[in-house]
Design a protein around this motif. Structure first.
Motif, PDB file in Angstrom:
ATOM      1  N   LEU A   1     -16.771  34.458 -17.035  1.00 11.24           N
ATOM      2  CA  LEU A   1     -15.659  35.416 -17.000  1.00 11.24           C
ATOM      3  C   LEU A   1     -16.152  36.830 -16.710  1.00 11.24           C
ATOM      4  CD1 LEU A   1     -13.239  34.389 -19.869  1.00 11.24           C
ATOM      5  CD2 LEU A   1     -12.724  34.548 -17.439  1.00 11.24           C
ATOM      6  N   HIS A   2     -17.269  37.214 -17.331  1.00  7.90           N
ATOM      7  CA  HIS A   2     -17.818  38.552 -17.094  1.00  7.90           C
ATOM      8  C   HIS A   2     -18.188  38.717 -15.620  1.00  7.90           C
ATOM      9  CE1 HIS A   2     -19.031  38.773 -21.610  1.00  7.90           C
ATOM     10  NE2 HIS A   2     -17.747  39.032 -21.428  1.00  7.90           N
TER      11      HIS A   2
ATOM     12  N   ASP B   1      -9.867  31.815 -29.892  1.00  7.54           N
ATOM     13  CA  ASP B   1     -10.406  32.130 -28.569  1.00  7.54           C
ATOM     14  C   ASP B   1      -9.677  33.308 -27.927  1.00  7.54           C
ATOM     15  OD1 ASP B   1     -12.258  30.156 -28.904  1.00  7.54           O
ATOM     16  OD2 ASP B   1     -11.391  28.771 -27.443  1.00  7.54           O
ATOM     17  N   ILE B   2      -8.376  33.399 -28.130  1.00 10.97           N
ATOM     18  CA  ILE B   2      -7.626  34.550 -27.605  1.00 10.97           C
ATOM     19  C   ILE B   2      -8.130  35.831 -28.265  1.00 10.97           C
ATOM     20  CG2 ILE B   2      -5.363  35.673 -27.590  1.00 10.97           C
ATOM     21  CD1 ILE B   2      -4.151  32.868 -27.101  1.00 10.97           C
TER      22      ILE B   2
ATOM     23  N   SER C   1     -10.971  41.025 -27.997  1.00 15.87           N
ATOM     24  CA  SER C   1     -11.922  41.977 -28.576  1.00 15.87           C
ATOM     25  C   SER C   1     -13.191  42.136 -27.735  1.00 15.87           C
ATOM     26  CB  SER C   1     -12.285  41.561 -30.004  1.00 15.87           C
ATOM     27  OG  SER C   1     -12.935  40.312 -30.001  1.00 15.87           O
ATOM     28  N   ASP C   2     -13.311  41.397 -26.639  1.00 17.20           N
ATOM     29  CA  ASP C   2     -14.498  41.490 -25.782  1.00 17.20           C
ATOM     30  C   ASP C   2     -14.454  42.799 -24.987  1.00 17.20           C
ATOM     31  OD1 ASP C   2     -16.160  41.228 -23.357  1.00 17.20           O
ATOM     32  OD2 ASP C   2     -16.472  39.176 -24.042  1.00 17.20           O
ATOM     33  N   PRO C   3     -15.468  43.639 -25.112  1.00 19.81           N
ATOM     34  CA  PRO C   3     -15.446  44.929 -24.415  1.00 19.81           C
ATOM     35  C   PRO C   3     -15.538  44.809 -22.887  1.00 19.81           C
ATOM     36  CG  PRO C   3     -17.578  44.585 -25.450  1.00 19.81           C
ATOM     37  CD  PRO C   3     -16.684  43.453 -25.903  1.00 19.81           C
ATOM     38  N   HIS C   4     -15.935  43.644 -22.391  1.00 18.96           N
ATOM     39  CA  HIS C   4     -16.062  43.451 -20.945  1.00 18.96           C
ATOM     40  C   HIS C   4     -14.782  42.942 -20.293  1.00 18.96           C
ATOM     41  CE1 HIS C   4     -20.300  44.206 -21.432  1.00 18.96           C
ATOM     42  NE2 HIS C   4     -20.352  43.268 -22.357  1.00 18.96           N
ATOM     43  N   ILE C   5     -13.821  42.518 -21.115  1.00 19.13           N
ATOM     44  CA  ILE C   5     -12.533  42.039 -20.602  1.00 19.13           C
ATOM     45  C   ILE C   5     -11.552  43.203 -20.692  1.00 19.13           C
ATOM     46  CG2 ILE C   5     -10.685  40.321 -20.838  1.00 19.13           C
ATOM     47  CD1 ILE C   5     -13.283  38.873 -20.408  1.00 19.13           C
TER      48      ILE C   5
ATOM     49  N   SER D   1      -8.465  45.423 -21.293  1.00 21.74           N
ATOM     50  CA  SER D   1      -7.325  45.195 -22.182  1.00 21.74           C
ATOM     51  C   SER D   1      -6.044  44.967 -21.399  1.00 21.74           C
ATOM     52  CB  SER D   1      -7.152  46.374 -23.140  1.00 21.74           C
ATOM     53  OG  SER D   1      -6.909  47.563 -22.410  1.00 21.74           O
ATOM     54  N   SER D   2      -6.042  45.318 -20.118  1.00 23.48           N
ATOM     55  CA  SER D   2      -4.852  45.117 -19.282  1.00 23.48           C
ATOM     56  C   SER D   2      -4.698  43.670 -18.816  1.00 23.48           C
ATOM     57  CB  SER D   2      -4.917  46.023 -18.052  1.00 23.48           C
ATOM     58  OG  SER D   2      -6.083  45.718 -17.283  1.00 23.48           O
ATOM     59  N   VAL D   3      -5.720  42.831 -19.047  1.00 24.26           N
ATOM     60  CA  VAL D   3      -5.652  41.426 -18.628  1.00 24.26           C
ATOM     61  C   VAL D   3      -4.990  40.618 -19.737  1.00 24.26           C
ATOM     62  CG1 VAL D   3      -6.994  39.356 -18.029  1.00 24.26           C
ATOM     63  CG2 VAL D   3      -7.714  41.604 -17.182  1.00 24.26           C
ATOM     64  N   PRO D   4      -3.807  40.051 -19.467  1.00 18.24           N
ATOM     65  CA  PRO D   4      -3.152  39.239 -20.490  1.00 18.24           C
ATOM     66  C   PRO D   4      -3.877  37.911 -20.693  1.00 18.24           C
ATOM     67  CG  PRO D   4      -1.812  39.330 -18.498  1.00 18.24           C
ATOM     68  CD  PRO D   4      -3.005  40.195 -18.265  1.00 18.24           C
ATOM     69  N   VAL D   5      -3.856  37.436 -21.928  1.00 13.68           N
ATOM     70  CA  VAL D   5      -4.493  36.170 -22.285  1.00 13.68           C
ATOM     71  C   VAL D   5      -3.440  35.318 -22.986  1.00 13.68           C
ATOM     72  CG1 VAL D   5      -6.342  35.063 -23.590  1.00 13.68           C
ATOM     73  CG2 VAL D   5      -6.702  37.350 -22.612  1.00 13.68           C
ATOM     74  N   ILE D   6      -3.222  34.105 -22.499  1.00  9.57           N
ATOM     75  CA  ILE D   6      -2.295  33.185 -23.149  1.00  9.57           C
ATOM     76  C   ILE D   6      -2.993  31.855 -23.365  1.00  9.57           C
ATOM     77  CG2 ILE D   6      -0.184  34.285 -22.308  1.00  9.57           C
ATOM     78  CD1 ILE D   6       0.020  32.146 -20.181  1.00  9.57           C
ATOM     79  N   GLY D   7      -2.499  31.081 -24.310  1.00  9.41           N
ATOM     80  CA  GLY D   7      -3.123  29.810 -24.632  1.00  9.41           C
ATOM     81  C   GLY D   7      -2.115  28.689 -24.730  1.00  9.41           C
ATOM     82  N   TYR D   8      -2.560  27.506 -24.341  1.00  2.44           N
ATOM     83  CA  TYR D   8      -1.698  26.325 -24.351  1.00  2.44           C
ATOM     84  C   TYR D   8      -2.442  25.141 -24.936  1.00  2.44           C
ATOM     85  CZ  TYR D   8       1.356  28.865 -21.203  1.00  2.44           C
ATOM     86  OH  TYR D   8       2.194  29.805 -20.661  1.00  2.44           O
ATOM     87  N   VAL D   9      -1.665  24.214 -25.496  1.00  5.39           N
ATOM     88  CA  VAL D   9      -2.179  22.915 -25.900  1.00  5.39           C
ATOM     89  C   VAL D   9      -1.574  21.900 -24.949  1.00  5.39           C
ATOM     90  CG1 VAL D   9      -2.137  21.143 -27.695  1.00  5.39           C
ATOM     91  CG2 VAL D   9      -2.508  23.545 -28.313  1.00  5.39           C
ATOM     92  N   LEU D  10      -2.435  21.121 -24.318  1.00  4.57           N
ATOM     93  CA  LEU D  10      -2.017  20.059 -23.406  1.00  4.57           C
ATOM     94  C   LEU D  10      -1.951  18.754 -24.189  1.00  4.57           C
ATOM     95  CD1 LEU D  10      -1.558  18.847 -20.515  1.00  4.57           C
ATOM     96  CD2 LEU D  10      -4.055  18.639 -20.375  1.00  4.57           C
TER      97      LEU D  10
END
Length: 137
Positions: free
Chosen positions: A45-46, A79-80, A85-89, A91-100
């Protein structure tokens, strides 16, 4: 949200029910890790952030995964939080999570507190991926 790559973090196990074939919007990048957990995906990701514009990060974990020590919802929320809290990501990048659900192929969003910017970005990205809408519920 700026338009960009959809980064999908999912499980690398060949024995689980895969993401639906249509779950590959363009442009997207899929990073596969044990259990779909985020920590092993961070270096990728970085690098992706340095080389591309990321529109959203989506974490997908599946039922019946042997790599999941806790409940899937707990894992996704954790994980979200790691990504937020990752300083390299940015803050404007949205993060969503799903269970399949491996047996039905249905995806269920894991509820987490979100900013208005995240909700707007999620709506935009999901509207761009309408062709595989039946997998979201």
């Amino acid at each position: 949200m700026s338009t960009g790559v959809l980064a999908i973090i999912s499980c690398n196990s060949p024995t689980h029910a895969s993401l639906p074939q249509s779950f590959s919007p363009s442009p997207s990048t899929s990073i596969k890790t044990p259990g779909g957990r985020i920590t092993p995906a961070l270096p990728s990701l970085h690098t992706l952030i340095q080389t591309s514009t990321i529109g959203m990060i989506t974490i997908v974990q599946h039922t019946g995964c042997s790599h999941s020590p806790d409940t899937l919802e707990h894992n996704v929320r954790t994980d979200i939080q790691i990504l937020k809290s990752d300083p390299h990501i940015p803050s404007s990048v949205p993060v969503i999570g799903y269970v399949l659900d491996s047996s039905t192929g249905a995806m269920r969003e894991v509820a987490v507190p979100r900013s208005g910017t995240d909700e707007q970005a999620e709506r935009q990205v999901l509207s761009e991926m309408e062709d595989f809408g039946p997998f979201w519920n």
